[in-house]
Design a protein around this motif. Sequence first.
Motif, PDB file in Angstrom:
ATOM      1  N   THR A  66      -1.614  -4.423   5.679  1.00 15.52           N
ATOM      2  CA  THR A  66      -3.262  -3.953   5.606  1.00 15.52           C
ATOM      3  C   THR A  66      -4.229  -5.446   4.454  1.00 15.52           C
ATOM      4  N   HIS A  81      -5.504  -2.064  10.463  1.00 18.58           N
ATOM      5  CA  HIS A  81      -5.234  -1.598   9.078  1.00 18.58           C
ATOM      6  C   HIS A  81      -6.417  -1.977   8.276  1.00 18.58           C
ATOM      7  N   ASP A 135       0.680  -0.726   0.356  1.00 14.03           N
ATOM      8  CA  ASP A 135       0.305   0.370  -0.187  1.00 14.03           C
ATOM      9  C   ASP A 135       0.680   1.264   0.515  1.00 14.03           C
TER      10      ASP A 135
END
Length: 279
Positions: free
Chosen positions: A177, A202, A126
Motif C-alpha cells: 500500500t 493500492h 494497513d
Amino acid sequence: MQIVNISAYKFVSLDDIDRLRPEMRARCDALSLKGTILLAPEGINMFLAGPRAAIDDFMAWLHADPRFADIAPKESLSDSQPFRRMLVRAKKEIITMKMPLIRPEAGRAPSVRPVDLKRWLDQGHDDAGRPVVMLDTRNAFEVAVGTFDQAVEYDIEKFSEFPQKVAEHRAEFAGKTVVSFCTGGIRCEKAAIHMQEVGIDHVYQLEGGILKYFEEVGGSHYRGDCFVFDYRTALNPDLEPSGPVQCFACRAIVTPEAQQDPAYVVGKSCPQCASAAAA
C-alpha cells in the motif's frame, strides 16, 4: 498580535479567472492580508496570513461562492507576518505536473486520515495486512528538512519529474500500500491519481498532508520538521516555526548549526553559497 496562517486548495473547474483574480486581490487588500493565491482552470491554491478577524472575514466571503463552500483551511500561528506582499496569480496548473489528463475533481484518489495512517504505521501494515510505503512527493530541498521514517523519496528538483520517477520504480510497489504525502495535500493528491492511472493498485493520499498530520496526531513516525513556502521556512510537529531557515541568496536550507558559521549573513549568504562561489 498573533498572526493566523492558512493554507488550502481545491480542484474545481474555474472558467472566470479574469473576474476572480481582481476580486480576490481587492478583498485581500481591504483586509490587509498577505500571501499568495493561485488560480487555474483546475482550481485554487492559497497561502494567506493575517489577524484572526481578517482571515475569518475572507473565508466567509470565499465560502459564499458555492464552488469554494467546502474549503477547510489548515491553520498555524506565528508572532509575525510570514509574507511580505499579496499576490493573486493566474496559472495553467495550481501545481505543475505537466500531465494535462489528470483532473482530480473528476474523481479523487482514496485518502487516508492522519489518525488511521498513524495506526497503520504503529502496527506495521494497513488494515488488509499489506506493508505500507510512505512516498514523499516533494522536492529534495524540502525532504532534507524532514520526512516520515523510511519514506521513499526520489531526489527531484521539481514536481514535473515525479511521473518519470514513478515509472522507473513502479515494480517496487507490487503487493504494497502506497501512501503519497506532501506539505498540505495538493501534490500528493495529483500524485496518487497518476499512480492509479499507471496501474499501481493500492494507493492513498495523506489527507491534508504533513501539516494536517501534525495538527491531528503530532510528529509520530516523522523525523525533523516540515518545510513551508514562507518566511518561517519550517514548522515542527507542534506547528511552530523551528530552527532551519532558507538562504535568500542560493535558496539552500541553513540548519541552526550552519547559522553559526561566519559565512551565514542574513539575507546575503550562507556556507553553501559561499563554498560554491569559492569553487
